[in-house]
Design a protein around this motif. Structure first.
Motif, PDB file in Angstrom:
ATOM      1  N   LYS A  57      -9.727  20.883 -14.634  1.00 24.62           N
ATOM      2  CA  LYS A  57      -8.415  20.993 -15.263  1.00 24.62           C
ATOM      3  C   LYS A  57      -8.224  19.827 -16.220  1.00 24.62           C
ATOM      4  CE  LYS A  57      -3.467  20.823 -14.168  1.00 24.62           C
ATOM      5  NZ  LYS A  57      -2.468  20.665 -13.089  1.00 24.62           N
ATOM      6  N   GLU A  58      -7.683  20.136 -17.393  1.00 25.38           N
ATOM      7  CA  GLU A  58      -7.434  19.109 -18.394  1.00 25.38           C
ATOM      8  C   GLU A  58      -6.096  19.395 -19.072  1.00 25.38           C
ATOM      9  OE1 GLU A  58      -9.449  17.379 -22.534  1.00 25.38           O
ATOM     10  OE2 GLU A  58     -10.497  18.875 -21.299  1.00 25.38           O
ATOM     11  N   LEU A  59      -5.276  18.373 -19.220  1.00 26.13           N
ATOM     12  CA  LEU A  59      -4.033  18.495 -19.971  1.00 26.13           C
ATOM     13  C   LEU A  59      -4.341  18.143 -21.420  1.00 26.13           C
ATOM     14  CD1 LEU A  59      -0.931  18.966 -19.765  1.00 26.13           C
ATOM     15  CD2 LEU A  59      -0.692  16.503 -19.501  1.00 26.13           C
ATOM     16  N   VAL A  60      -4.288  19.149 -22.293  1.00 24.93           N
ATOM     17  CA  VAL A  60      -4.710  18.938 -23.676  1.00 24.93           C
ATOM     18  C   VAL A  60      -3.490  18.888 -24.596  1.00 24.93           C
ATOM     19  CG1 VAL A  60      -6.931  20.038 -23.296  1.00 24.93           C
ATOM     20  CG2 VAL A  60      -5.023  21.420 -24.100  1.00 24.93           C
ATOM     21  N   GLN A  61      -3.657  18.190 -25.730  1.00 24.95           N
ATOM     22  CA  GLN A  61      -2.585  18.029 -26.709  1.00 24.95           C
ATOM     23  C   GLN A  61      -3.105  18.406 -28.095  1.00 24.95           C
ATOM     24  OE1 GLN A  61      -1.786  13.837 -24.891  1.00 24.95           O
ATOM     25  NE2 GLN A  61       0.097  14.399 -25.962  1.00 24.95           N
ATOM     26  N   TYR A  62      -2.254  19.073 -28.854  1.00 17.08           N
ATOM     27  CA  TYR A  62      -2.602  19.493 -30.211  1.00 17.08           C
ATOM     28  C   TYR A  62      -1.297  19.710 -30.965  1.00 17.08           C
ATOM     29  CZ  TYR A  62      -1.720  23.937 -27.830  1.00 17.08           C
ATOM     30  OH  TYR A  62      -1.167  24.940 -27.081  1.00 17.08           O
TER      31      TYR A  62
END
Length: 869
Positions: free
Chosen positions: A607-612
């Motif tokens: 699981k990864e909390l990604v930002q864009y």
């Protein structure tokens, strides 16, 4: 033998329409073994703390119930659904395991349930004693029995039983749970009040007539405007009214919990004021224990649910068996649609928990009733009166004459009243809000209601700067009070949102000096990666011991020195610990629970909390899940979301949640697909922003298209997503979103829409966070209806196929089953590959094992073509 659906499975494929009732298509089916295992894990135990914080109670319910539970007869009256035989809300689950644990010694024992018990529910702790009561469902009978469990601990003999269970004899009276738990303690714990079926009630319900005659509703000339949402299960005729009276009328019994009555040696007594029965909406016990404040339904309506029916507020004196009418409130069907609107009538009746302002010493002459009244008629379009829109009032009881003194204003508010909490000293904190710009204020009040100071005025959308909420704890006589470790201080507990994700905190706020001072006492352990702000850490010092875990405060213990926290990580389920404030390190924590991983098939899923960013610069986030042993190649990807409205673009772009939460999957979650080898882009942010005077929904489509495009482009750029094998889905408003994304983009090959709404003209009196009617925002309603864009959907470069799933008994005000049926008919008209699955007996949220497994089967089959490419 397979259970058969009562509904059609309908599909329009390759411009050819097929309707079938063939059992091979309409029987319940099951998904692959891995999905089946993930959808049927043991339920997490439910935890309850006793009123004195000395005992922890665990209850365990079995996994998903059978469709047989949902298929049982239920009544649907006045916005409520209930079991007409058992007199409970329909479709109840029951705990089959009950375990007690003493907080100090750690002693743990399982309570043996009654021999005739099918399971238990409605645990209620005595507010001042180490005991609780619960209801036990009798096997093969439509009856609940009442039991008390008394708790004790022998520190010299850990093998000694720590519980004693006794059946409370009700002398053949039947409890009624339709409008909430049938029983409640008095504030001093000496009495137990129980709602029961009146002794003179007929054994058979009203007989349905051949015809009730015309059902007539009338709006008279000069009537006030009365807009309302599209509520379901409303009363329709006189027969419905008769049934509501029959099933919901109750008397109140009183059990003396200090005598041998609990052992069945004395009969419970009838509260005389309830004789013959009333439609009791609520009961509230006074701090002194002498009075009950009862809300009794008196006037019916065919346009609003029972919570907004006309009612009398009455005061029952338990010492003198007298009744006093406090107020008579008409049907509440005239509230404007604005979320800044409220009833024009008095509302929120309750007892002042501290008497007339100050510590309650048990003197019943201090008993005071509080209520709220809008000064602007409840309509934000009206001008405030003397700068106030709401005011709280106090009305003291004259004990000798048994009358009420004239109401006196406690505090006036410029905005709309939201909440009021007291400390045991009489100090209070009141909250007011203004919806149109998402603002809130909190004030500290003196015991007489005068404003001591404003704590803050802020936008509740701004999570990064949220100061938290005042911490409350059971205090005198079991009531919840704001915790005051000192006369001029309180605790604040919050989510601790930050650029590295949520890190919950506990603060001490001191308001005794000219400037409010906040001291951080505890914060969730900092993650290994990410920049930190020292000013928001304990003692203003950056932590050196960093771990990828998530912790939150459950409560502050009565000693104000210990706290209970929860702790979890991506691979370790949530468990509970006791910790000392100010101590650091794991050695300072005492583990209270030890729950195991319920879904081992998810072990290894990352699981990864990604930002864009989307194209206008708004920051976005998503939870990215990848399968175990991921080899770095692009995968079929399932995008799952639920749009949210904002008034502030900066707040919309703030990071939400934590990537260190335990990786588990509820039946409604898409995370299961990671175990099948998919990439999952869960909860990808789709903010719909309307700053200033702009309304978010006026540009809804443009904004969700922009957000979805950014999500797909990011996932493709990371190399985890195959752009030719993308699917999108959601439940409820997420289903509505899915239909729009297939209509206005070619991003997705397939869509899954569960229990959605697709025609906003069917919800003309507002929906979701939209508080304008269709006559105020006609173009917005039309444009936001996916039904209106089906032709455009058929013309996309890549036409995504649409799977629609809906519960046939959906009770949600905006998602009537007809919404999916009509939308499917439109898809069929344009030959768009689609399928409609109606789940028998299911509501807005699905419950039955058969339904949920079949839902997973349909979703798996619908997306199989993306796996095969």
């Amino acid at each position: 033998m397979a259970l058969l659906s009562t509904g059609f499975v309908r599909a329009a494929v390759n411009n050819k329409t097929h309707f079938t009732t063939d059992n091979s298509m309409s029987s319940y089916k099951e998904p692959s073994d891995v999905l089946k295992r993930l959808l049927l894990p043991p339920k997490n135990p439910s935890l309850s703390l006793s009123a004195n914080y000395q005992w922890l109670v665990f209850t365990q319910e079995p996994p998903l119930p059978s469709i047989e539970l949902l298929a049982k007869p239920e009544e649907k009256l006045a916005g409520i659904r209930f079991d007409p035989e058992l007199l409970t809300p329909s479709r109840l689950d029951y705990a089959t395991t009950l375990v007690l644990q003493h907080m100090k010694t750690g002693e743990k024992q399982e309570v043996q349930l009654p021999e005739n018990s099918e399971g238990i529910r409605y645990i209620r702790f005595n507010p001042v004693k180490s005991s609780f009561v619960f209801a036990s469902k009798v096997k093969n009978e439509a009856r609940m029995e009442l039991y008390q469990c008394q708790l004790s601990v022998d520190t010299n003999d850990e093998s000694k039983q720590i519980w004693t269970m006794t059946k409370i004899q009700l002398q053949n009276h039947k409890m009624n749970f339709i409008q909430g738990c049938a029983y409640q303690f008095s504030t001093d714990g000496s009495k137990l009040f129980i709602k029961v079926v009146p002794s003179n009630t007929s054994s058979t319900p009203p007989k349905e007539p051949v015809s009730t005659g015309p059902a007539i509703q009338l709006v008279e000339r000069g009537a006030r405007k009365a807009p309302g949402r599209t509520y379901q299960d409303l009363l329709k005729n006189g027969y419905d009214e008769a049934k509501l009276r029959y099933y919901c009328t109750t008397e109140v019994l009183c059990i003396d919990m200090t005598t041998t009555a609990v052992k069945g040696e004395e009969e419970p007594t009838l509260v005389p004021q309830s004789k013959g029965g009333h439609l009791i909406q609520s009961l509230n016990s006074s701090p002194c224990g002498r009075y009950l404040l009862a809300q009794l339904t008196t006037k019916f309506s065919y346009s609003v649910p029972i919570s907004r029916f006309g009612k009398d507020i009455v005061l029952w004196d338990l010492n003198n068996n007298q009744e006093l009418k406090v107020a008579s409130i008409p049907v509440n069907d005239e509230i404007p649609l604005s979320f800044d609107a409220c009833s024009r009538h008095p509302r929120g009746y309750r007892f002042h928990p501290c008497g007339t302002g100050g510590e309650d010493d048990g003197d019943d002459t201090m008993t005071t009733i509080m209520f709220v009244k809008a000064t602007d008629g409840g309509d934000p379009a009206n001008d405030p009166v003397d700068g106030e829109r709401d005011a709280l009032y106090c009305q003291t009881i004259d004990t000798d004459a048994f009358t009420l003194h004239e109401p006196t204003k406690f505090v006036g508010l410029e905005w709309r009243y939201s909440d009021l909490d007291f400390s045991e000293s009489g100090m209070a904190i009141v909250e007011e809000y203004r919806w149109k710009d998402r603002m809130e204020r909190k004030w500290i009040l003196n015991a007489d209601g005068t404003k001591l100071r404003m704590l803050w005025e802020r936008s509740w959308e701004d999570r990064y700067n949220s100061p938290g909420e005042p911490l409350t704890r059971r205090g005198a006589k079991g009531q919840y009070f704001i915790v005051q470790p000192a006369p001029t201080s309180i605790y604040l507990s919050g989510a601790g949102a930050s650029s590295v994700g949520d890190r919950p905190f506990l603060d001490l706020l001191d308001f005794g000096s000219e400037e409010v001072k906040t001291t951080r006492l505890w914060r969730c352990t900092a993650p290994v990666e990410g920049e930190l702000d020292a000013s928001k850490e304990v003692n203003g010092v950056l932590p050196t011991d960093r771990k990828d875990i998530y912790e939150s405060v459950v409560c502050v213990m009565p000693d104000n020195d210990s706290i209970m926290i929860s702790r979890e990580s991506k691979t370790t389920p949530r468990n509970y610990y006791l910790s000392k404030l100010g101590d650091g390190g794991d050695e300072a924590n005492i583990q209270v629970t030890n729950f195991e991983h319920p879904q081992p098939d998810l072990l290894g899923v990352t699981k990864e909390l990604v930002q864009y960013k989307r194209d206008d610069g708004v920051e976005l986030t998503a939870n990215l899940y990848l399968p175990a042993n991921y080899d770095g190649t692009p995968l079929p990807t399932l995008f799952w979301a639920y749009p949210r409205e904002f008034k502030d673009s900066k707040a919309a772009g703030q990071v939400k949640g934590s990537k260190h939460l335990f990786v588990s999957a509820h039946w409604a979650s898409p995370i299961h697909w990671a175990a099948k080898g998919w990439c999952v882009f869960d909860n990808f942010a789709l903010p719909v922003i309307g700053e200033g005077d702009a309304q978010p929904n006026d540009t809804f489509i443009e904004q969700i298209v922009s957000g979805a495009t950014a999500a797909v482009e990011y996932a493709v750029s990371r190399g985890v997503c195959d752009k030719d094998r993308c699917a999108v889905g959601g439940h409820s408003y997420g289903s509505f979103m899915t239909a729009h994304l297939l209509s206005h983009t070619s991003l997705f090959s397939a869509g899954i829409g569960r229990s959605g709404a697709f025609n906003r003209t069917l919800t003309p009196m507002s929906f979701q966070s939209e508080d304008r009617s269709i006559w105020e925002a006609r173009d917005t309603y039309i444009t936001m209806s996916p039904l209106m864009h089906v032709k455009k959907m058929s013309e996309q470069e890549r036409v995504g196929k649409m799977l629609l799933i809906h519960g046939e008994a959906d009770e949600n005000s905006g998602t009537h089953p007809m919404q999916s049926e009509r939308y499917f008919a439109a898809l069929k008209a344009f030959g768009i590959e689609s399928k409609l699955v109606m789940l028998p007996h299911e509501r807005h949220s699905y419950r039955a094992r058969e339904s949920i497994l079949h839902m997973a089967y349909e979703q798996e089959a619908w997306l199989k073509s993306l796996e095969d490419k």
